[in-house]
Write an enzyme that holds these catalytic residues in place. Structure first.
Site, PDB file in Angstrom:
ATOM      1  CB  SER A 109      -0.808   0.174   1.276  1.00 40.16           C
ATOM      2  OG  SER A 109      -1.658   1.245   1.775  1.00 40.16           O
TER       3      SER A 109
ATOM      4  CE1 TYR B 255      -3.900  -2.409   4.668  1.00 42.21           C
ATOM      5  CE2 TYR B 255      -3.553   0.185   4.312  1.00 42.21           C
ATOM      6  CZ  TYR B 255      -4.129  -1.555   3.715  1.00 42.21           C
ATOM      7  OH  TYR B 255      -4.218  -1.760   2.766  1.00 42.21           O
TER       8      TYR B 255
HETATM    9  P1  NDP Z   1     -10.832  -7.001  -0.647  1.00 41.70           P
HETATM   10  O1  NDP Z   1     -11.326  -6.563   1.388  1.00 41.70           O
HETATM   11  O2  NDP Z   1     -12.183  -6.674  -1.452  1.00 41.70           O
HETATM   12  O3  NDP Z   1     -10.139  -8.175  -0.328  1.00 41.70           O
HETATM   13  C1  NDP Z   1      -9.426  -8.768  -0.217  1.00 41.70           C
HETATM   14  C2  NDP Z   1      -9.388  -9.991  -0.024  1.00 41.70           C
HETATM   15  O4  NDP Z   1      -8.545 -10.767   1.162  1.00 41.70           O
HETATM   16  C3  NDP Z   1     -10.396 -11.056   0.524  1.00 41.70           C
HETATM   17  O5  NDP Z   1     -10.859 -11.571  -1.388  1.00 41.70           O
HETATM   18  C4  NDP Z   1     -10.707 -11.699   1.228  1.00 41.70           C
HETATM   19  O6  NDP Z   1     -10.850 -13.367   0.545  1.00 41.70           O
HETATM   20  C5  NDP Z   1      -8.970 -11.865   1.093  1.00 41.70           C
HETATM   21  N1  NDP Z   1      -8.424 -12.596   2.984  1.00 41.70           N
HETATM   22  C6  NDP Z   1      -8.052 -11.734   3.689  1.00 41.70           C
HETATM   23  N2  NDP Z   1      -8.227 -11.693   5.031  1.00 41.70           N
HETATM   24  C7  NDP Z   1      -7.823 -13.438   4.225  1.00 41.70           C
HETATM   25  C8  NDP Z   1      -6.869 -14.751   5.335  1.00 41.70           C
HETATM   26  N3  NDP Z   1      -7.145 -14.469   5.913  1.00 41.70           N
HETATM   27  N4  NDP Z   1      -7.329 -16.081   4.056  1.00 41.70           N
HETATM   28  C9  NDP Z   1      -7.472 -15.658   2.891  1.00 41.70           C
HETATM   29  N5  NDP Z   1      -7.281 -14.466   1.907  1.00 41.70           N
HETATM   30  C10 NDP Z   1      -7.923 -13.886   2.775  1.00 41.70           C
HETATM   31  O7  NDP Z   1     -10.187  -5.373  -0.225  1.00 41.70           O
HETATM   32  P2  NDP Z   1      -8.766  -5.530  -1.743  1.00 41.70           P
HETATM   33  O8  NDP Z   1      -9.002  -5.921  -2.995  1.00 41.70           O
HETATM   34  O9  NDP Z   1      -9.078  -3.276  -1.536  1.00 41.70           O
HETATM   35  O10 NDP Z   1      -7.641  -5.517  -0.597  1.00 41.70           O
HETATM   36  C11 NDP Z   1      -6.425  -6.304  -1.410  1.00 41.70           C
HETATM   37  C12 NDP Z   1      -5.221  -5.852  -1.037  1.00 41.70           C
HETATM   38  O11 NDP Z   1      -5.067  -4.277  -1.897  1.00 41.70           O
HETATM   39  C13 NDP Z   1      -5.075  -5.916   0.611  1.00 41.70           C
HETATM   40  O12 NDP Z   1      -4.152  -6.336   1.087  1.00 41.70           O
HETATM   41  C14 NDP Z   1      -5.352  -4.189   1.121  1.00 41.70           C
HETATM   42  O13 NDP Z   1      -4.112  -3.737   1.923  1.00 41.70           O
HETATM   43  C15 NDP Z   1      -4.449  -4.305  -0.345  1.00 41.70           C
HETATM   44  N6  NDP Z   1      -4.756  -2.386  -0.642  1.00 41.70           N
HETATM   45  C16 NDP Z   1      -6.113  -1.811  -0.675  1.00 41.70           C
HETATM   46  C17 NDP Z   1      -5.990  -0.664  -1.197  1.00 41.70           C
HETATM   47  C18 NDP Z   1      -7.571  -0.131  -0.858  1.00 41.70           C
HETATM   48  O14 NDP Z   1      -8.279   0.972  -1.135  1.00 41.70           O
HETATM   49  N7  NDP Z   1      -8.352  -1.010  -1.739  1.00 41.70           N
HETATM   50  C19 NDP Z   1      -5.111   0.327  -1.200  1.00 41.70           C
HETATM   51  C20 NDP Z   1      -3.949   0.003  -1.549  1.00 41.70           C
HETATM   52  C21 NDP Z   1      -3.449  -1.851  -0.711  1.00 41.70           C
HETATM   53  P3  NDP Z   1     -12.057 -13.788   1.865  1.00 41.70           P
HETATM   54  O15 NDP Z   1     -12.759 -13.213   2.594  1.00 41.70           O
HETATM   55  O16 NDP Z   1     -12.389 -14.841   0.745  1.00 41.70           O
HETATM   56  O17 NDP Z   1     -11.082 -14.611   2.758  1.00 41.70           O
END
Ligand code: NDP
Length: 255
Positions: free
Chosen positions: A140, A153
């Site tokens: 991020s 975070y």
């Molecule tokens: P979402 O909440 O849409 O997606 C998060 C994903 O992570 C889901 O698919 C969830 O799957 C998975 N996940 C979370 N915890 C677990 C776990 N313990 N085991 C397996 N899967 C897990 O968020 P984003 O798409 O926004 O986030 C994706 C990445 O991008 C993250 O690392 C986030 O920090 C990063 N990011 C996002 C930003 C934003 O503004 N959106 C900005 C900068 C970085 P499930 O629920 O099926 O387990």
């Protein structure tokens, strides 16, 4: 296609940025293990891939990155016989600063965003060494620069960035590249998952728009395209890099 026949693990493929990464990698010819905990959402991602990309090889791996690294690796090897790329995308948000810090919530964020990445990378590395593969971490903008009120975070993503750079140094002589993308604000479910909804969410989006020099927030596919580049041999001389995908936010000075 830049990833033709390559076997890629994408964590967090059930939502947001990870689902977009799966689509772009599929378009580039990759064979995919889609990892997450929510089966219905993983099935939705898989359905989209099967509809859009004829002949694609894809499987769902229902797993928790904090404890199922061995399962993820085994199921990928059982299905595809090799691993070329690991995309550590799964992540969760933490809210609050030092005065309001809930240490259990802090532990959960570090457990997913750092420890989970370390466990899966460690389990995958022996197989990436065989294929001279690559790791792409989804970090991020909050890893590159500090934001008040985003303590857990920011700490987790800064740790992830140092992990990227250290493992890149260790693996460079052995032919495995390790890089990260560092997105700015992207509209996904990550904010509602920690209760940022309604007016608070709209205000958060507006603050994000104002703090990105390009005057807008990002799109999931803008992040996914960068991941595909770093995963592919197009980035063959790039390792240990943190690639901001943030409309210039990492250089932004508030007025
Ligand atoms: P979402 O909440 O849409 O997606 C998060 C994903 O992570 C889901 O698919 C969830 O799957 C998975 N996940 C979370 N915890 C677990 C776990 N313990 N085991 C397996 N899967 C897990 O968020 P984003 O798409 O926004 O986030 C994706 C990445 O991008 C993250 O690392 C986030 O920090 C990063 N990011 C996002 C930003 C934003 O503004 N959106 C900005 C900068 C970085 P499930 O629920 O099926 O387990």
């Amino acid at each position: 296609m830049s990833l033709s026949g390559k076997v890629v693990i994408v964590t967090g493929a059930s939502s947001g940025i990870g689902a977009a990464i799966a689509q772009v990698l599929a378009r580039e010819g990759a064979q995919l293990s889609l990892v997450g905990r929510n089966v219905a959402n993983l099935e939705a991602t898989q359905k989209t891939l099967l509809e859009k990309f004829a002949g694609i090889k894809v499987q769902i791996v229902t797993a928790d990155v904090t404890k199922d690294a061995d399962v993820i690796v085994k199921k990928t090897l059982d299905k595809f016989g090799r691993i070329d790329v690991l995309v550590n995308n799964a992540g969760i948000l933490g809210v609050g600063g030092i005065e309001t810090l809930d240490i259990e919530a802090f532990d959960a964020v570090l457990n997913t965003n750092v420890r989970g990445v370390i466990l899966l990378t460690k389990a995958t590395i022996p197989h990436l060494l065989k294929t001279k593969g690559a790791v792409v971490n989804v970090s991020s903008c909050a890893g590159i620069r500090p934001f008040a009120g985003a303590l857990s975070y920011g700490v987790s993503k800064a740790a992830l960035d140092q992990f990227t750079k250290i493992v890149a140094l260790e693996m460079a002589p052995k032919g495995v590249r390790v890089n990260s993308v560092n997105p700015g604000f992207v509209v996904t479910n990550i904010h509602s998952a920690v209760g940022i909804v309604g007016d608070e969410y709209q205000a958060t989006v507006q603050r994000a728009i104002n703090s990105h020099p390009m005057g807008r927030v990002g799109d999931v596919f803008e992040v996914a395209e960068a991941v595909a580049f770093l995963a592919s041999s197009k980035a063959s001389f790039t390792t240990g890099a943190l690639f901001p995908i943030d409309g210039g936010k990492h250089n932004f000075t508030p007025k």
